[in-house]
Design a protein around this motif. Structure first.
Motif, PDB file in Angstrom:
ATOM      1  N   TYR A 133      38.074  33.135  34.194  1.00 22.85           N
ATOM      2  CA  TYR A 133      39.086  33.009  35.227  1.00 22.85           C
ATOM      3  C   TYR A 133      38.561  33.711  36.487  1.00 22.85           C
ATOM      4  CZ  TYR A 133      42.810  31.431  32.055  1.00 22.85           C
ATOM      5  OH  TYR A 133      43.585  30.705  31.170  1.00 22.85           O
ATOM      6  N   GLN A 178      39.784  35.469  40.301  1.00 21.68           N
ATOM      7  CA  GLN A 178      40.891  36.005  41.101  1.00 21.68           C
ATOM      8  C   GLN A 178      40.392  36.260  42.506  1.00 21.68           C
ATOM      9  OE1 GLN A 178      42.349  39.934  40.048  1.00 21.68           O
ATOM     10  NE2 GLN A 178      44.410  39.423  40.722  1.00 21.68           N
ATOM     11  N   ASN A 202      43.970  39.234  46.616  1.00 20.00           N
ATOM     12  CA  ASN A 202      45.432  39.167  46.758  1.00 20.00           C
ATOM     13  C   ASN A 202      46.057  37.910  46.175  1.00 20.00           C
ATOM     14  OD1 ASN A 202      45.591  41.687  48.185  1.00 20.00           O
ATOM     15  ND2 ASN A 202      44.696  40.609  49.922  1.00 20.00           N
ATOM     16  N   GLN A 203      45.446  37.355  45.147  1.00 24.16           N
ATOM     17  CA  GLN A 203      46.001  36.183  44.488  1.00 24.16           C
ATOM     18  C   GLN A 203      46.060  36.396  42.987  1.00 24.16           C
ATOM     19  OE1 GLN A 203      44.301  32.401  45.576  1.00 24.16           O
ATOM     20  NE2 GLN A 203      43.891  33.051  47.674  1.00 24.16           N
ATOM     21  N   GLY A 204      46.720  35.461  42.304  1.00 21.84           N
ATOM     22  CA  GLY A 204      46.700  35.454  40.849  1.00 21.84           C
ATOM     23  C   GLY A 204      45.403  34.846  40.338  1.00 21.84           C
ATOM     24  N   LEU A 205      45.273  34.802  39.025  1.00 20.85           N
ATOM     25  CA  LEU A 205      44.060  34.248  38.430  1.00 20.85           C
ATOM     26  C   LEU A 205      44.176  32.739  38.302  1.00 20.85           C
ATOM     27  CD1 LEU A 205      44.290  37.274  37.334  1.00 20.85           C
ATOM     28  CD2 LEU A 205      42.828  36.490  35.466  1.00 20.85           C
ATOM     29  N   LEU A 220      41.900  29.299  36.377  1.00 21.69           N
ATOM     30  CA  LEU A 220      40.834  28.958  35.445  1.00 21.69           C
ATOM     31  C   LEU A 220      39.627  28.384  36.164  1.00 21.69           C
ATOM     32  CD1 LEU A 220      40.165  28.705  32.358  1.00 21.69           C
ATOM     33  CD2 LEU A 220      40.781  26.293  32.629  1.00 21.69           C
ATOM     34  N   GLU A 225      37.010  38.414  42.071  1.00 15.47           N
ATOM     35  CA  GLU A 225      36.814  39.092  40.794  1.00 15.47           C
ATOM     36  C   GLU A 225      36.865  38.044  39.691  1.00 15.47           C
ATOM     37  OE1 GLU A 225      39.239  42.569  40.146  1.00 15.47           O
ATOM     38  OE2 GLU A 225      37.828  43.312  38.645  1.00 15.47           O
ATOM     39  N   PHE A 280      36.908  37.151  35.556  1.00 18.44           N
ATOM     40  CA  PHE A 280      37.313  37.687  34.256  1.00 18.44           C
ATOM     41  C   PHE A 280      36.895  36.736  33.137  1.00 18.44           C
ATOM     42  CE2 PHE A 280      39.873  41.267  35.493  1.00 18.44           C
ATOM     43  CZ  PHE A 280      40.306  40.955  36.777  1.00 18.44           C
ATOM     44  N   PHE A 288      41.263  39.798  27.622  1.00 22.34           N
ATOM     45  CA  PHE A 288      40.442  39.777  28.830  1.00 22.34           C
ATOM     46  C   PHE A 288      39.422  40.905  28.843  1.00 22.34           C
ATOM     47  CE2 PHE A 288      42.294  36.630  31.673  1.00 22.34           C
ATOM     48  CZ  PHE A 288      43.542  36.419  31.122  1.00 22.34           C
ATOM     49  N   GLY A 348      36.589  42.698  34.001  1.00 20.26           N
ATOM     50  CA  GLY A 348      36.353  42.033  35.273  1.00 20.26           C
ATOM     51  C   GLY A 348      35.039  42.422  35.930  1.00 20.26           C
TER      52      GLY A 348
END
Lengths: 113, 116
Positions: B36, B38, B41-44, B46, B88, B90, B106, B109
């Motif tokens: 995943y 990121q 300042n956002q979500g993860l 795929l 980042e 993961f 997870f 990172g």
């Protein structure tokens, strides 16, 4: 993307106060998850739900409770916030199953003073 | 139980250089593997996943990963990175056995920084 919103996006609170974070989805996904993200720890699962009123604990569930009364909403409650719960909280949803993709919300930054 | 080790917490590279982000996992059962990403300042979201079949998996934005069962690794690669790849990354695993846990585990990172 899955339509996932989180509210509030930012919150500052004091130690000992209750806090509720909300996750709302428009994708009708059966599964919903709450994670916390901390530097050096990656993402850790707090609680998850596999259906309305069906929830289970994750890796770091102490001090947290959850509720899911509707498919689209999953609430995370910190009964009495502590400074160790300062973190970024992410909600995720999915259709369920170990092979399936999880879809993440934008996150909530929580600071406990 | 599964665990994931991302060997580098930070990887700085120059634009247009190749990059490899390393991921090793530990599991007593067979697994599915995920990467995943990121953005700041956002979500993860795929990037790619390995479920079965070909061990070389191609994902979005020119990334690919290779599953190596004997070395329990799932390294992520891109031949030429862009500034916009700064993010980042993961690595994650889940239990692929029948009746196994559906939870994702997870790694910690890897922050990729692409410099001009």
């Amino acid at each position: 993307d899955a339509g996932i919103t989180q509210s509030p996006r930012h919150k500052v609170t004091e130690t000992g106060t209750p806090v509720t974070l909300r996750c709302h989805q428009t994708e009708n996904h059966r599964y919903m998850y709450w994670y916390r993200q901390d530097p050096g720890h990656g993402l850790r699962l707090i609680h998850y739900s596999y259906g309305v009123k069906d929830t289970d604990k994750g890796e770091v569930s102490d001090g947290y409770s959850v509720s899911r009364s509707k498919t689209e909403d999953f609430l995370l409650t910190l009964e009495s916030a502590t400074s160790s719960q300062t973190s970024v909280y992410f909600c995720a949803t999915g259709v369920g199953g170990a092979r399936e993709t999880q879809y993440f919300g934008p996150g909530t930054r929580l600071l406990v003073l | 139980a599964q665990s994931v080790t991302q060997l580098d917490s930070q990887v700085p590279v120059f634009e247009e250089a190749p990059v490899e982000l390393r991921c090793n996992y530990s599991s007593s059962v067979s697994v599915y593997l995920f990467w995943y990403v990121q953005y700041p300042n956002q979500g993860l979201q795929l990037l790619l996943k390995y479920l079965s079949g070909s061990t070389l998996v191609k994902g979005i934005n020119g990334f690919e990963a290779e599953f190596n069962k004997s070395q329990t690794s799932f390294h992520l690669r891109k031949p030429s990175v862009h500034i916009s790849d700064t993010a980042e990354y993961f690595c994650a695993v889940s239990d692929s056995t029948q009746g196994g846990s559906e939870k994702l585990v997870f790694g910690k990172g890897t922050k990729l920084t692409v410099n001009p």
